[in-house]
Design a protein around this motif. Structure first.
Motif, mmCIF file in Angstrom:
data_model
loop_
_atom_site.group_PDB
_atom_site.id
_atom_site.type_symbol
_atom_site.label_atom_id
_atom_site.label_comp_id
_atom_site.label_asym_id
_atom_site.label_seq_id
_atom_site.Cartn_x
_atom_site.Cartn_y
_atom_site.Cartn_z
ATOM 1 N N ILE A 96 1.161 -1.298 0.175
ATOM 2 C CA ILE A 96 0.252 0.029 -0.512
ATOM 3 C C ILE A 96 0.952 1.259 -0.297
ATOM 4 O O ILE A 96 2.187 1.317 0.655
ATOM 5 C CB ILE A 96 -1.039 -0.207 1.340
ATOM 6 N N ASP B 50 0.746 5.357 0.510
ATOM 7 C CA ASP B 50 -0.028 6.310 1.069
ATOM 8 C C ASP B 50 0.607 7.815 0.831
ATOM 9 O O ASP B 50 1.981 8.078 1.679
ATOM 10 C CB ASP B 50 -0.317 5.569 2.879
ATOM 11 N N GLU C 158 3.907 1.748 3.121
ATOM 12 C CA GLU C 158 3.105 1.356 3.804
ATOM 13 C C GLU C 158 4.471 0.199 4.991
ATOM 14 O O GLU C 158 4.400 -0.662 4.097
ATOM 15 C CB GLU C 158 2.068 0.624 4.155
ATOM 16 N N ALA D 106 -2.925 3.160 -7.118
ATOM 17 C CA ALA D 106 -1.952 4.614 -6.569
ATOM 18 C C ALA D 106 -1.418 5.716 -7.731
ATOM 19 O O ALA D 106 -1.292 5.347 -8.847
ATOM 20 C CB ALA D 106 -0.428 4.564 -5.207
ATOM 21 N N GLN E 80 -3.471 8.260 -2.540
ATOM 22 C CA GLN E 80 -3.613 6.445 -1.688
ATOM 23 C C GLN E 80 -3.495 4.880 -2.642
ATOM 24 O O GLN E 80 -4.742 5.419 -3.400
ATOM 25 C CB GLN E 80 -4.237 6.036 -0.174
ATOM 26 N N GLY E 81 -3.215 3.864 -2.756
ATOM 27 C CA GLY E 81 -3.618 2.728 -3.228
ATOM 28 C C GLY E 81 -2.646 1.590 -3.361
ATOM 29 O O GLY E 81 -2.099 1.586 -2.632
ATOM 30 N N ARG E 82 -3.299 0.456 -3.686
ATOM 31 C CA ARG E 82 -2.792 -0.510 -3.732
ATOM 32 C C ARG E 82 -1.564 -0.825 -4.736
ATOM 33 O O ARG E 82 -2.284 -0.496 -5.946
ATOM 34 C CB ARG E 82 -4.161 -1.817 -3.168
#
Length: 131
Positions: free
Chosen positions: A8, A10, A16, A78, A117-119
């Motif tokens: 992730i 952020d 993260e 992301a 934010q994104g995976r």
């Protein structure tokens, strides 16, 4: 450092779980090309060079990262923005041996900040965002 298949990104922490996570600034995430790792290994007479040796967060393949200069781009969900080049440091002589610093010049990758934010997952494409 250890490889993962999913992460992730952020805007408040960068990557993260990263030991060096940053809540702001220009170096939240670092990226390096797999092709650069091969070039560095070749310069040093090594068969391969593990990505974690350069301590970059993401390893890419098939894209010239410098083409993202002053650009926003998407990886998975992301959104990031390139903020600069990742230049080698003198500690690479300790890690790679004599010539390590010079072997990495021009092959250090880029830095980026996270805008949304994104995976992200292994195999996600890097897509430049043209505004």
């Amino acid at each position: 450092m250890y490889p993962v298949d999913v992460a992730i990104l952020d805007p408040y922490v960068g990557l993260e779980g990263d030991h060096y996570s940053r809540d702001s600034g220009e170096r939240q995430v670092t990226l390096v090309q797999a092709e650069s790792l091969a070039a560095i290994a070749s310069h040093l007479g090594l068969g391969t060079l593990a990505p974690e040796v350069l301590r970059r967060n993401l390893v890419t393949r098939g894209i010239n990262l410098l083409a993202l200069k002053d650009r926003k781009f998407r990886i998975g969900d992301a959104v990031l923005e390139m903020t600069g080049e990742c230049h080698p440091c003198s500690r690479l002589e300790e890690t790679l041996g004599v010539g390590g610093y010079n072997a990495t010049r021009g092959f250090g990758g880029i830095t980026a900040k996270v805008l949304a934010q994104g995976r992200i997952s292994v195999g996600d494409a890097i897509v430049r965002i043209d505004e």
